[in-house]
Design a protein around this motif. Structure first.
Motif, PDB file in Angstrom:
ATOM      1  N   VAL A   1      31.999  26.924  41.747  1.00 52.13           N
ATOM      2  CA  VAL A   1      32.614  25.639  42.118  1.00 52.13           C
ATOM      3  C   VAL A   1      33.806  25.368  41.206  1.00 52.13           C
ATOM      4  O   VAL A   1      34.865  24.923  41.665  1.00 52.13           O
ATOM      5  CB  VAL A   1      31.585  24.485  42.061  1.00 52.13           C
ATOM      6  N   ALA A   2      33.655  25.637  39.917  1.00 53.05           N
ATOM      7  CA  ALA A   2      34.766  25.450  38.980  1.00 53.05           C
ATOM      8  C   ALA A   2      35.955  26.317  39.378  1.00 53.05           C
ATOM      9  O   ALA A   2      37.099  25.850  39.382  1.00 53.05           O
ATOM     10  CB  ALA A   2      34.313  25.794  37.562  1.00 53.05           C
TER      11      ALA A   2
ATOM     12  N   SER B   1      39.672  25.102  40.565  1.00 52.21           N
ATOM     13  CA  SER B   1      40.842  25.648  39.886  1.00 52.21           C
ATOM     14  C   SER B   1      41.823  26.262  40.884  1.00 52.21           C
ATOM     15  O   SER B   1      43.027  26.012  40.824  1.00 52.21           O
ATOM     16  CB  SER B   1      40.400  26.697  38.866  1.00 52.21           C
ATOM     17  N   PHE B   2      41.303  27.054  41.811  1.00 49.41           N
ATOM     18  CA  PHE B   2      42.173  27.692  42.796  1.00 49.41           C
ATOM     19  C   PHE B   2      42.740  26.684  43.790  1.00 49.41           C
ATOM     20  O   PHE B   2      43.859  26.842  44.258  1.00 49.41           O
ATOM     21  CB  PHE B   2      41.442  28.827  43.518  1.00 49.41           C
TER      22      PHE B   2
ATOM     23  N   LEU C   1      44.606  41.448  48.155  1.00 52.94           N
ATOM     24  CA  LEU C   1      43.384  41.214  47.383  1.00 52.94           C
ATOM     25  C   LEU C   1      43.595  40.559  46.025  1.00 52.94           C
ATOM     26  O   LEU C   1      42.625  40.300  45.313  1.00 52.94           O
ATOM     27  CB  LEU C   1      42.628  42.534  47.199  1.00 52.94           C
ATOM     28  N   GLY C   2      44.832  40.290  45.648  1.00 50.71           N
ATOM     29  CA  GLY C   2      45.103  39.725  44.322  1.00 50.71           C
ATOM     30  C   GLY C   2      44.328  38.459  44.023  1.00 50.71           C
ATOM     31  O   GLY C   2      43.846  38.253  42.909  1.00 50.71           O
ATOM     32  N   GLY C   3      44.177  37.612  45.007  1.00 51.85           N
ATOM     33  CA  GLY C   3      43.428  36.377  44.803  1.00 51.85           C
ATOM     34  C   GLY C   3      41.965  36.620  44.482  1.00 51.85           C
ATOM     35  O   GLY C   3      41.341  35.844  43.744  1.00 51.85           O
ATOM     36  N   LEU C   4      41.398  37.701  45.014  1.00 48.77           N
ATOM     37  CA  LEU C   4      39.998  38.020  44.699  1.00 48.77           C
ATOM     38  C   LEU C   4      39.822  38.346  43.220  1.00 48.77           C
ATOM     39  O   LEU C   4      38.856  37.928  42.585  1.00 48.77           O
ATOM     40  CB  LEU C   4      39.509  39.195  45.546  1.00 48.77           C
TER      41      LEU C   4
ATOM     42  N   ALA D   1      40.125  35.139  41.333  1.00 41.96           N
ATOM     43  CA  ALA D   1      38.936  34.305  41.518  1.00 41.96           C
ATOM     44  C   ALA D   1      37.787  34.823  40.662  1.00 41.96           C
ATOM     45  O   ALA D   1      37.056  34.034  40.042  1.00 41.96           O
ATOM     46  CB  ALA D   1      38.538  34.276  42.995  1.00 41.96           C
ATOM     47  N   PHE D   2      37.624  36.132  40.617  1.00 40.96           N
ATOM     48  CA  PHE D   2      36.565  36.701  39.777  1.00 40.96           C
ATOM     49  C   PHE D   2      36.808  36.349  38.316  1.00 40.96           C
ATOM     50  O   PHE D   2      35.891  35.924  37.610  1.00 40.96           O
ATOM     51  CB  PHE D   2      36.481  38.223  39.947  1.00 40.96           C
ATOM     52  N   PHE D   3      38.056  36.499  37.858  1.00 43.96           N
ATOM     53  CA  PHE D   3      38.351  36.210  36.461  1.00 43.96           C
ATOM     54  C   PHE D   3      38.078  34.743  36.135  1.00 43.96           C
ATOM     55  O   PHE D   3      37.449  34.425  35.118  1.00 43.96           O
ATOM     56  CB  PHE D   3      39.801  36.561  36.094  1.00 43.96           C
ATOM     57  N   VAL D   4      38.543  33.841  36.984  1.00 45.74           N
ATOM     58  CA  VAL D   4      38.381  32.413  36.711  1.00 45.74           C
ATOM     59  C   VAL D   4      36.900  32.030  36.690  1.00 45.74           C
ATOM     60  O   VAL D   4      36.450  31.307  35.804  1.00 45.74           O
ATOM     61  CB  VAL D   4      39.181  31.566  37.725  1.00 45.74           C
ATOM     62  N   ALA D   5      36.127  32.520  37.648  1.00 44.04           N
ATOM     63  CA  ALA D   5      34.688  32.219  37.670  1.00 44.04           C
ATOM     64  C   ALA D   5      33.990  32.840  36.461  1.00 44.04           C
ATOM     65  O   ALA D   5      33.134  32.203  35.822  1.00 44.04           O
ATOM     66  CB  ALA D   5      34.063  32.712  38.972  1.00 44.04           C
ATOM     67  N   MET D   6      34.354  34.078  36.120  1.00 43.55           N
ATOM     68  CA  MET D   6      33.760  34.745  34.961  1.00 43.55           C
ATOM     69  C   MET D   6      34.095  33.982  33.682  1.00 43.55           C
ATOM     70  O   MET D   6      33.236  33.803  32.808  1.00 43.55           O
ATOM     71  CB  MET D   6      34.285  36.191  34.877  1.00 43.55           C
TER      72      MET D   6
END
Length: 148
Positions: free
Chosen positions: A37-38, A42-43, A75-78, A81-86
């Motif tokens: 959710v965070a 952010s995105f 796929l750049g957004g994926l 998104a992984f980095f931000v969630a991690m």
């Protein structure tokens, strides 16, 4: 000022913002109960900001040339998104310093591999002992920052 000065300065600023992004997203993650959710919030805010930039004329959102790009270019957004969630998940658990040092180590290893093989349209830049030593030092730095 040489041609590399502006991109390097902007990279330092972007890196600083990444260190601020992780704890702010961690606050959102704690309040919502979810790192995902965070990352979504952010995105969403980032998408709105980029929408304003596109509307201001920084590019062509509907350029016909976009149809010709390879599938993996979408796929750049994926990855982001992984980095931000991690980061929202990891920052409160291990701290910003270790988290970002480890992330930078991963970026450097990925960059060396991509450059060496000339992947994703990059010019080939063979790996060297110096590059491997630099990556090893960053990895060692990640462990030292975590222990400190």
């Amino acid at each position: 000022m040489n041609a590399a000065s502006l991109p390097l300065a902007l990279a330092v600023v972007a890196g600083f913002f990444m260190s601020v992004q992780a704890p702010t997203n961690a606050i959102l993650g704690k309040a919502s109960g979810s790192a995902v959710v965070a990352a979504f919030i952010s995105f969403l805010i980032g998408t709105l900001a980029l929408g304003v930039a596109v509307a201001a004329g920084s590019g062509r959102l509907l350029a016909p040339e976009l149809r010709a790009v390879p599938w993996y270019a979408w796929l750049g957004g994926l990855y982001g998104a992984f980095f931000v969630a991690m980061a929202a998940f990891g920052a409160p658990r291990i701290g910003i310093g270790p988290l970002l040092t480890a992330a930078i180590a991963g970026q450097l290893i990925g960059a060396i591999v991509l450059d060496h093989y000339g992947m994703i349209g990059l010019a080939r830049q063979p790996v060297s002992p110096e590059k491997l030593a630099g990556a090893a030092l960053v990895l060692i730095g990640a462990f030292i920052v975590r222990r400190g």
